[in-house]
Design an enzyme around this catalytic site. Structure first.
Site, mmCIF file in Angstrom:
data_model
loop_
_atom_site.group_PDB
_atom_site.id
_atom_site.type_symbol
_atom_site.label_atom_id
_atom_site.label_comp_id
_atom_site.label_asym_id
_atom_site.label_seq_id
_atom_site.Cartn_x
_atom_site.Cartn_y
_atom_site.Cartn_z
ATOM 1 C CG ASP A 59 26.879 -98.770 57.306
ATOM 2 O OD1 ASP A 59 25.988 -99.310 58.010
ATOM 3 O OD2 ASP A 59 27.052 -97.545 57.238
ATOM 4 C CD GLU A 99 28.950 -107.939 58.650
ATOM 5 O OE1 GLU A 99 29.496 -108.933 59.110
ATOM 6 O OE2 GLU A 99 28.160 -107.237 59.308
ATOM 7 C CE1 TYR A 100 21.065 -103.044 52.922
ATOM 8 C CE2 TYR A 100 22.571 -101.563 51.774
ATOM 9 C CZ TYR A 100 21.292 -102.069 51.966
ATOM 10 O OH TYR A 100 20.264 -101.600 51.209
ATOM 11 C CB SER A 143 -1.130 -83.184 40.033
ATOM 12 O OG SER A 143 -1.104 -83.112 38.640
ATOM 13 C CD GLU A 174 -11.979 -84.293 50.258
ATOM 14 O OE1 GLU A 174 -10.742 -84.283 50.457
ATOM 15 O OE2 GLU A 174 -12.568 -85.197 49.659
ATOM 16 C CE LYS A 231 -4.840 -78.273 44.956
ATOM 17 N NZ LYS A 231 -3.535 -77.838 45.401
ATOM 18 C CG ASP A 262 -0.313 -74.436 49.890
ATOM 19 O OD1 ASP A 262 0.175 -75.324 49.171
ATOM 20 O OD2 ASP A 262 -0.053 -73.229 49.761
ATOM 21 N NE ARG A 274 2.736 -85.262 42.698
ATOM 22 C CZ ARG A 274 1.907 -84.507 42.047
ATOM 23 N NH1 ARG A 274 0.895 -84.019 42.689
ATOM 24 N NH2 ARG A 274 2.120 -84.247 40.807
ATOM 25 C CD GLU A 333 -1.317 -81.646 50.641
ATOM 26 O OE1 GLU A 333 -1.589 -82.730 50.082
ATOM 27 O OE2 GLU A 333 -0.825 -80.670 50.043
ATOM 28 C CE1 TYR A 335 -7.121 -81.748 59.517
ATOM 29 C CE2 TYR A 335 -4.878 -80.917 59.284
ATOM 30 C CZ TYR A 335 -6.109 -80.896 59.925
ATOM 31 O OH TYR A 335 -6.327 -80.036 60.951
ATOM 32 C CE LYS A 387 -3.737 -74.894 42.738
ATOM 33 N NZ LYS A 387 -2.570 -74.609 42.102
ATOM 34 C CB CYS A 426 16.300 -44.258 66.312
ATOM 35 S SG CYS A 426 14.710 -44.949 66.773
ATOM 36 C CB CYS A 445 14.646 -42.526 70.535
ATOM 37 S SG CYS A 445 16.025 -43.518 69.926
ATOM 38 C CB CYS A 478 17.428 -47.925 67.354
ATOM 39 S SG CYS A 478 17.404 -46.806 68.768
ATOM 40 C CB CYS A 534 14.615 -46.439 71.480
ATOM 41 S SG CYS A 534 13.539 -46.175 70.067
#
Ligand code: IVH
Length: 664
Positions: free
Chosen positions: A32, A34-35, A81, A112, A114, A116, A135, A169, A219, A310, A402, A405, A420, A425
């Site tokens: 790290d 050296e990087y 979007s 198609e 949409k 989520d 995104r 998505e 997808y 929508k 409860c 019971c 409970c 029960c």
């Protein structure tokens, strides 16, 4: 090229090479420090020559320190979007605009779903997945290549040699989401609110092994060439081409000759969406012809050739008539709002979960209030907020006993749920039997909820163990039970006696002891009696068992009713001993394996079990200590790393051969 430019290019090339080694191949060649030296050198020269800075310079990753957290990466062309149409009129207005702009030409749409989830851009060249970027703000996203590689439905290799970018998505199926939340609940971790949040959280994990365990899906719905331009003349063709390259393209898509057909598609899937295995929040309607798309062009925010229809949020306002309390398997009491029934997109809603007392306090909800209720997918409806306090209202209080019971209710320090604590029960008993019989546990086919209700209500089953003494005659006397199904069920119950110890252990429903912990405990201790008799320290010596889990196990076996249940299950003939083939001896003793890619016949779990049963270990990452990497189809960076480190690589057949050699 001037001296300075070539110096800059040289530094960049070195940095890129090392980033690739580090991020993509997981095989750094330098430290790290050296990087950092190389990076600082480049930053210095660029500072002195700002006109030579280009967006693709390694210094241009935000923060300049790609190693901390997730690295940023620029998109080849902006990820835009879509504008929304919230109803039919808005969709028709979109269509009218399109018609005008196309000046009377014929056009058609592609509709198609949409999905989520979260959008992801994936770049390929030379037939290989090169980079996956979220995104982000549309111009710069997060480089999640390593995480994305764990998504089984995202091809790592494609036939096409050319440079292209697929956008699509990342989603989590409803089933994977429920499973993840159940696991989290068992570990006392907070639930994810919905599959989209769960997918986003999972993809952006620093630990790729965690992403891999989350079962994400991808997808694709958009295709670009390296300049951001098209590859084909129509969108439909692009989708077909993506499918030929091995991408998952949602088959639920349709060419629509006009806006009416597009609307019909929207309506169809508004009804159908509860039956889909994933969440959708609308339909995307796109002009099919790419030349026409180009003619329509873009606004600053979104394309003029597409729109998102929508679906209305499935929310409705109604009144809280009462709050009931349901008792779960662990005895947890869940307050449930009883609502004045309302129809929300075709489904009558009359109950909504309120989770626990804290949630009721957060909402400030009292009986008699008007509330906004939301239904999302097939998840239980929930109360979003109080919209109007009732003129007559009364607060809900958790019952002291409860409701089923009359047993004692306890709310422990730091817990949201009241419970409970009566193990007998009937409500708990029903839930316990359901858990016992469920797929991942004792897998008793035919022992469903309706039957369990009857068995408990008619007093045929007073303890889970009683199912082992049910007779076909008793069962035939119940509703909806013919002699054939009664005989089958008795047979299935009997067969469950052969379930191995890990299943028996998870059947007990000990808090925090799910499938995996049960397996680890069984392997460590070898018998139920040893687990029951173990001290807290001994329990914690098992893998992944911390103080909380140990305490839960120990408390379970100390409880006399539970001890009694254990004895009854022993008497019923369940397996209390575990054949531990591993560790001492075992053909693969002392060897560490890493599995990668899809094996031709064995599932990941099956291969892991074979190795562990033979005394071997399975690890998630390749290092100098790895004995073998077992690689299948679409093996990723682990295979590359094995090759780099000179770790021998086995096929599934070679692994099987290794297991089947005569014992030395
Ligand atoms: S097309 C320029 N198609 O919806 C084309 N988007 O605001 C842009 N989405 O961020 C996207 N399913 O994440 C398209 N079949 C689909 C989609 C889809 C889901 C998401 C995408 C985008 C948002 C639109």
């Amino acid at each position: 090229m001037s001296g300075i430019s070539s110096q800059i290019e040289d530094l960049r090339a070195q940095l890129r090479h090392h980033e690739h080694q580090y991020y993509v191949l997981d095989a750094p060649e330098i430290t790290d420090a050296e990087y950092d030296v190389l990076m600082r050198r480049l930053q210095k020269v660029e500072e002195e020559n700002p006109h030579l800075i280009t967006p693709d310079s390694p210094t241009q990753r935000v923060g300049g320190k790609p190693r901390e957290g997730v690295a940023k990466a620029a998109h080849s062309s902006p990820m835009l979007s879509l504008d929304n149409a919230l109803d039919e009129a808005e969709l028709r207005a979109f269509d009218t605009r399109v018609k005008e702009l196309l000046g009377g030409a014929e056009y058609r749409y592609v509709a198609e779903l949409k999905m989520d989830g979260l959008s992801l851009a994936t770049r390929y060249s030379g037939g290989m997945l090169q980079q996956a970027i979220t995104r982000g703000d549309g111009s710069i996203g997060e480089d999640v290549t390593e995480n994305a590689r764990t998504i089984r439905s995202l091809p790592l290799r494609v036939d096409a040699d050319r440079v292209f970018e697929a956008r699509g998505e990342v989603i989590m199926s409803k089933r994977a989401f429920e499973r993840l939340n159940a696991e989290r609940e068992a570990q006392a971790l907070p639930r994810f609110a919905n599959p989209r949040n769960a997918a986003a959280g999972s993809l952006r994990m620093l630990e790729t092994a965690v992403t891999a365990s989350r079962r994400l899906d991808y997808y694709s719905y958009f295709l670009l060439d390296e300049t951001g331009g098209p590859l084909f003349d129509s969108h439909w063709e692009s989708l077909d081409w993506l499918a030929t390259q091995g991408f998952k393209v949602n088959p639920k898509r349709r060419i629509c000759a006009n806006v009416d057909e597009a609307l019909a598609f929207c309506r169809e899937f508004d009804v159908e969406r509860d039956n889909l295995p994933y969440d959708i929040d609308g339909v995307v309607i796109k002009i099919d012809s790419i030349p026409q798309q180009q003619k329509l062009g873009y606004t600053a925010r979104s394309p003029r050739w597409a729109i998102a229809f929508k679906y209305p949020a499935r929310q409705v306002e109604t009144e809280v008539l009462d709050v009931l309390v349901q008792v779960g398997r662990t005895g947890a009491l869940t307050p449930v709002a009883v609502l004045a029934p309302q129809v929300v997109s075709g489904v009558t809603v009359s109950r909504a979960t309120l989770h626990n007392e804290d949630e009721i306090a957060r909402l400030g909800l009292q009986i008699g209030d008007r509330v906004l209720v939301e239904r999302s997918g097939d998840v239980i409806p929930k109360v979003v907020r109080v919209t109007q306090e009732g003129e007559v209202r009364r607060p809900f209080t958790m019952p002291a006993e409860c409701p089923v019971c009359s047993g004692r209710i306890v709310r422990e320090e730091g817990e949201a749920a009241s419970r409970c604590i009566n193990l007998n029960c009937p409500a708990r008993l029903k839930e316990s039997i359901g858990h016992f019989a469920s797929r991942g546990v004792m897998a008793i086919d035919g022992l469903g909820d309706v039957l369990i209700d009857q068995l408990v209500e008619q007093g045929l089953v007073k303890s889970v163990s009683d199912i082992y003494s049910l007779t076909p005659e008793q069962l035939t006397a119940l509703d909806r039970m013919g002699p054939k199904s009664a005989a089958n069920l008795v047979e299935n119950i009997a067969a469950s006696r052969n379930m191995p110890l890990p299943r028996v252990l998870s059947s007990l429903g000990i808090r925090f002891v799910g499938e995996r912990t049960a397996e680890l405990l069984a392997n460590e201790f070898g018998s139920l009696d040893r687990i029951a008799g173990a001290s807290l320290e001994e329990l914690q010596s098992a893998q992944e068992v911390g103080p909380k889990v140990a305490e839960s196990i120990s408390a379970f076996f100390r409880e006399p009713h539970n001890a009694d249940l254990v004895e009854r299950l022993r008497a019923a003939g369940l397996k209390f001993d575990h054949l531990v083939k591993k560790k001492e001896g075992g053909k693969l003793k002392g060897l560490t394996f890493v599995l990668t890619g899809t094996l031709p016949t064995l599932s990941r779990d099956a291969a892991k079990k074979l190795i562990e049963d033979a005394g071997g270990k399975v690890s998630g990452s390749v290092s100098g200590k790895t004995s073998y990497v077992v690689a299948g189809e679409e093996a990723g960076s682990k295979l590359d790393k094995a090759v780099t480190l000179g770790v021998p690589v086995l096929t599934e057949a070679a692994l099987t051969a290794l297991l089947n050699t005569e014992n030395s």
